[in-house]
Design a protein around this motif. Structure first.
Motif, PDB file in Angstrom:
ATOM      1  N   LEU A  31       4.875   0.794  -7.931  1.00  0.00           N
ATOM      2  CA  LEU A  31       4.894   2.728  -7.069  1.00  0.00           C
ATOM      3  C   LEU A  31       3.368   2.813  -7.203  1.00  0.00           C
ATOM      4  N   ALA A  32       2.499   2.499  -8.156  1.00  0.00           N
ATOM      5  CA  ALA A  32       1.244   2.995  -8.117  1.00  0.00           C
ATOM      6  C   ALA A  32       0.243   2.366  -6.596  1.00  0.00           C
ATOM      7  N   THR A  33       0.977   1.480  -6.358  1.00  0.00           N
ATOM      8  CA  THR A  33       0.024   0.485  -5.448  1.00  0.00           C
ATOM      9  C   THR A  33      -0.465   1.709  -4.419  1.00  0.00           C
ATOM     10  N   ASP A  34       0.841   2.374  -3.575  1.00  0.00           N
ATOM     11  CA  ASP A  34       0.496   3.420  -2.355  1.00  0.00           C
ATOM     12  C   ASP A  34      -0.551   4.052  -2.802  1.00  0.00           C
ATOM     13  N   ARG A  41      -5.394  -9.623  -2.591  1.00  0.00           N
ATOM     14  CA  ARG A  41      -4.575 -10.059  -3.998  1.00  0.00           C
ATOM     15  C   ARG A  41      -4.231  -9.417  -5.158  1.00  0.00           C
ATOM     16  N   THR A  42      -4.996  -9.731  -5.501  1.00  0.00           N
ATOM     17  CA  THR A  42      -5.622  -9.515  -7.297  1.00  0.00           C
ATOM     18  C   THR A  42      -5.765  -7.672  -7.343  1.00  0.00           C
ATOM     19  N   CYS A  43      -6.288  -7.050  -6.500  1.00  0.00           N
ATOM     20  CA  CYS A  43      -6.172  -6.052  -6.316  1.00  0.00           C
ATOM     21  C   CYS A  43      -4.551  -4.942  -6.304  1.00  0.00           C
ATOM     22  N   VAL A  44      -4.042  -5.974  -5.680  1.00  0.00           N
ATOM     23  CA  VAL A  44      -2.205  -5.132  -5.077  1.00  0.00           C
ATOM     24  C   VAL A  44      -1.855  -5.857  -7.251  1.00  0.00           C
ATOM     25  N   GLU A  45      -2.858  -6.832  -7.438  1.00  0.00           N
ATOM     26  CA  GLU A  45      -1.819  -7.195  -9.203  1.00  0.00           C
ATOM     27  C   GLU A  45      -2.492  -6.430  -9.821  1.00  0.00           C
ATOM     28  N   ILE A  46      -3.714  -5.798  -9.798  1.00  0.00           N
ATOM     29  CA  ILE A  46      -3.731  -5.146 -11.032  1.00  0.00           C
ATOM     30  C   ILE A  46      -3.635  -3.637 -10.979  1.00  0.00           C
ATOM     31  N   THR A  47      -2.603  -3.152 -10.021  1.00  0.00           N
ATOM     32  CA  THR A  47      -1.100  -1.856 -10.320  1.00  0.00           C
ATOM     33  C   THR A  47      -0.603  -2.132 -10.859  1.00  0.00           C
ATOM     34  N   PHE A  60      -6.928  -4.860   1.676  1.00  0.00           N
ATOM     35  CA  PHE A  60      -6.132  -4.157   0.577  1.00  0.00           C
ATOM     36  C   PHE A  60      -4.852  -3.646   1.480  1.00  0.00           C
ATOM     37  N   ALA A  61      -5.048  -2.750   2.645  1.00  0.00           N
ATOM     38  CA  ALA A  61      -4.183  -2.595   2.606  1.00  0.00           C
ATOM     39  C   ALA A  61      -3.061  -3.454   3.281  1.00  0.00           C
ATOM     40  N   ASP A  62      -3.503  -4.347   3.634  1.00  0.00           N
ATOM     41  CA  ASP A  62      -2.216  -5.556   4.366  1.00  0.00           C
ATOM     42  C   ASP A  62      -1.600  -6.340   3.219  1.00  0.00           C
ATOM     43  N   TRP A  63      -2.034  -5.789   2.353  1.00  0.00           N
ATOM     44  CA  TRP A  63      -1.201  -6.967   0.978  1.00  0.00           C
ATOM     45  C   TRP A  63      -0.462  -5.322   0.276  1.00  0.00           C
ATOM     46  N   VAL A  64      -0.901  -4.582   0.884  1.00  0.00           N
ATOM     47  CA  VAL A  64      -0.071  -3.257  -0.141  1.00  0.00           C
ATOM     48  C   VAL A  64       1.291  -3.773   0.935  1.00  0.00           C
ATOM     49  N   GLY A  65       0.474  -3.604   1.595  1.00  0.00           N
ATOM     50  CA  GLY A  65       2.419  -4.147   3.369  1.00  0.00           C
ATOM     51  C   GLY A  65       2.784  -5.363   2.548  1.00  0.00           C
ATOM     52  N   ARG A  66       2.447  -6.444   2.326  1.00  0.00           N
ATOM     53  CA  ARG A  66       2.853  -7.283   2.393  1.00  0.00           C
ATOM     54  C   ARG A  66       3.927  -7.667   0.424  1.00  0.00           C
ATOM     55  N   ALA A  67       3.118  -6.518  -0.803  1.00  0.00           N
ATOM     56  CA  ALA A  67       3.736  -6.450  -2.091  1.00  0.00           C
ATOM     57  C   ALA A  67       4.884  -5.294  -1.506  1.00  0.00           C
ATOM     58  N   MET A 107      -2.412 -19.915   0.092  1.00  0.00           N
ATOM     59  CA  MET A 107      -3.294 -19.317   1.001  1.00  0.00           C
ATOM     60  C   MET A 107      -4.219 -18.377   0.300  1.00  0.00           C
ATOM     61  N   ASP A 108      -3.192 -18.024  -0.463  1.00  0.00           N
ATOM     62  CA  ASP A 108      -3.542 -16.738  -1.191  1.00  0.00           C
ATOM     63  C   ASP A 108      -4.658 -17.204  -2.812  1.00  0.00           C
ATOM     64  N   VAL A 109      -5.274 -18.390  -2.602  1.00  0.00           N
ATOM     65  CA  VAL A 109      -6.046 -18.744  -4.041  1.00  0.00           C
ATOM     66  C   VAL A 109      -7.148 -19.622  -3.549  1.00  0.00           C
ATOM     67  N   THR A 110      -8.609 -19.090  -4.477  1.00  0.00           N
ATOM     68  CA  THR A 110      -9.434 -19.675  -3.872  1.00  0.00           C
ATOM     69  C   THR A 110     -10.129 -19.757  -5.157  1.00  0.00           C
ATOM     70  N   VAL A 111     -11.303 -20.950  -4.589  1.00  0.00           N
ATOM     71  CA  VAL A 111     -12.061 -21.340  -6.445  1.00  0.00           C
ATOM     72  C   VAL A 111     -13.042 -20.043  -6.304  1.00  0.00           C
ATOM     73  N   HIS A 112     -13.355 -19.619  -7.748  1.00  0.00           N
ATOM     74  CA  HIS A 112     -14.450 -19.092  -7.210  1.00  0.00           C
ATOM     75  C   HIS A 112     -14.951 -19.419  -9.256  1.00  0.00           C
ATOM     76  N   HIS A 113     -16.423 -19.088  -9.030  1.00  0.00           N
ATOM     77  CA  HIS A 113     -17.666 -20.273 -10.425  1.00  0.00           C
ATOM     78  C   HIS A 113     -16.333 -21.282 -10.549  1.00  0.00           C
ATOM     79  N   GLY A 114     -15.704 -22.175 -10.375  1.00  0.00           N
ATOM     80  CA  GLY A 114     -15.462 -23.478 -10.595  1.00  0.00           C
ATOM     81  C   GLY A 114     -13.888 -23.178 -11.166  1.00  0.00           C
ATOM     82  N   VAL A 115     -13.402 -21.850 -11.231  1.00  0.00           N
ATOM     83  CA  VAL A 115     -12.314 -21.657 -11.578  1.00  0.00           C
ATOM     84  C   VAL A 115     -10.491 -21.357 -10.192  1.00  0.00           C
TER      85      VAL A 115
END
Length: 313
Positions: free
Chosen positions: A182-185, A136-142, A168-175, A121-129
């Motif tokens: 530590l910097a995500t919030d 989730r990408t937002c959280v991963e970057i932090t 993004f806020a919902d994902w911050v709570g999950r992660a 459910m956390d994966v999608t296909v974008h431009h064939g990838v």
């Protein structure tokens, strides 16, 4: 970021199957007809040379995917690039992936395989990838870079509509218990979907870091007849001071068809003068070079703010 149509990544095995030989490949590489993007993988040389740094990374990601486990997903920086987010000052010579089965592979010079749970459910296909969903990408970057660089990516994803502040806020709570989060919030508190470019994100961050008042992004200005004259990048509302960020993106996006750079700059100058006449505000112009000396820029901005009595006071 403008995403280009990418050339096909071909493996050595596929090219040999088409009738080429290793000697032929070597000759094509020396001539620049082919470019090796990673071991045993090639793309058209002319196409490669026409692409941006970000699109080079997208090709590298596709090369990694050719060699990766079928359950591999582009994540972190690689997902952000595929989503079209600005990636200021982030290294793009390494592809970031996560496997949906949670296994971690050996790290290589051009490939980091992250651990962690990655449900379908956390994966999608974008431009064939296959990529991590944008929130989730937002959280991963932090988790892999600092607040300023994270904000550039997160604001870009928010402004493009790839995700929302609530998602993004919902994902911050999950992660909340992810490693290195530590910097995500703080990124969540500082992000703003109205911010349109990497330079604007950096200036917004500078205001927080240097304890300046928080400006309002993308404020519309109207004339006496109610006609929209334009928008200012930032407004310090209590001081009647607006900020215009002069970056390459503005010249590319807002120049009219057939308009020369000199004509565009003259039109911008007239627009700025009209805004000042209509509002009584003063303008501060900020460039990328200014951002390289944040303390000096902050002193300059603070001096101008201090010289303006807060409106209504």
């Amino acid at each position: 970021m403008q995403l280009a149509e990418l050339p096909v990544v071909s493996s050595r095995a596929a090219l040999l199957d088409e009738g080429m030989t290793d000697r032929h490949l070597t000759a094509l590489l020396r001539a620049g007809t082919l470019v090796r993007i990673r071991r045993g993988q090639y793309v058209d040389g002319e196409a490669w040379r026409s692409l941006s740094r970000a699109d080079h990374h997208r090709l590298l990601t596709r090369g990694v995917m050719l060699a990766a486990h079928p359950g591999t997903t582009a994540t972190h920086v690689s997902a952000a690039v595929e989503w079209g987010a600005p990636v200021w000052d982030l290294p793009l010579d390494v592809v970031h992936t996560t496997r949906r089965d949670g296994k971690v592979g050996r790290r290589r010079d051009d490939w980091i395989q992250h651990g962690g749970v990655l449900p379908a459910m956390d994966v999608t296909v974008h431009h064939g990838v296959p990529v991590s969903v944008a929130a989730r990408t937002c959280v991963e970057i932090t988790t892999i870079t600092d607040v300023e660089r994270s904000l550039v990516v997160v604001n870009g994803l928010l402004n493009s509509g790839a995700t929302t502040e609530q998602e993004f806020a919902d994902w911050v709570g999950r992660a909340r218990h992810w490693p290195h989060s530590l910097a995500t919030d703080l990124v969540l508190r500082l992000c703003d979907s109205r911010i349109e470019s990497a330079g604007e994100s950096r200036f917004h961050y500078l205001c927080w870091r240097q304890h300046l008042p928080r400006p309002t992004p993308q404020v519309k200005v109207y004339d006496e007849r109610g006609r929209l004259i334009g928008r200012v990048d930032f407004l310090f509302e209590d001081f009647g001071v607006f900020v215009e960020f002069d970056g390459k993106e503005k010249y590319l996006i807002h120049r009219r068809e057939g308009e020369t750079l000199d004509e565009f700059l003259l039109r911008e100058k007239k627009r700025e003068e009209l805004i000042c006449q209509l509002t009584g505000w003063v303008c501060i112009r900020v460039t990328w070079a200014d951002l390289a000396t944040p303390e000096l820029l902050a002193r300059r901005v603070r001096k101008i703010l201090d010289s303006r009595r807060p409106l209504g006071a």
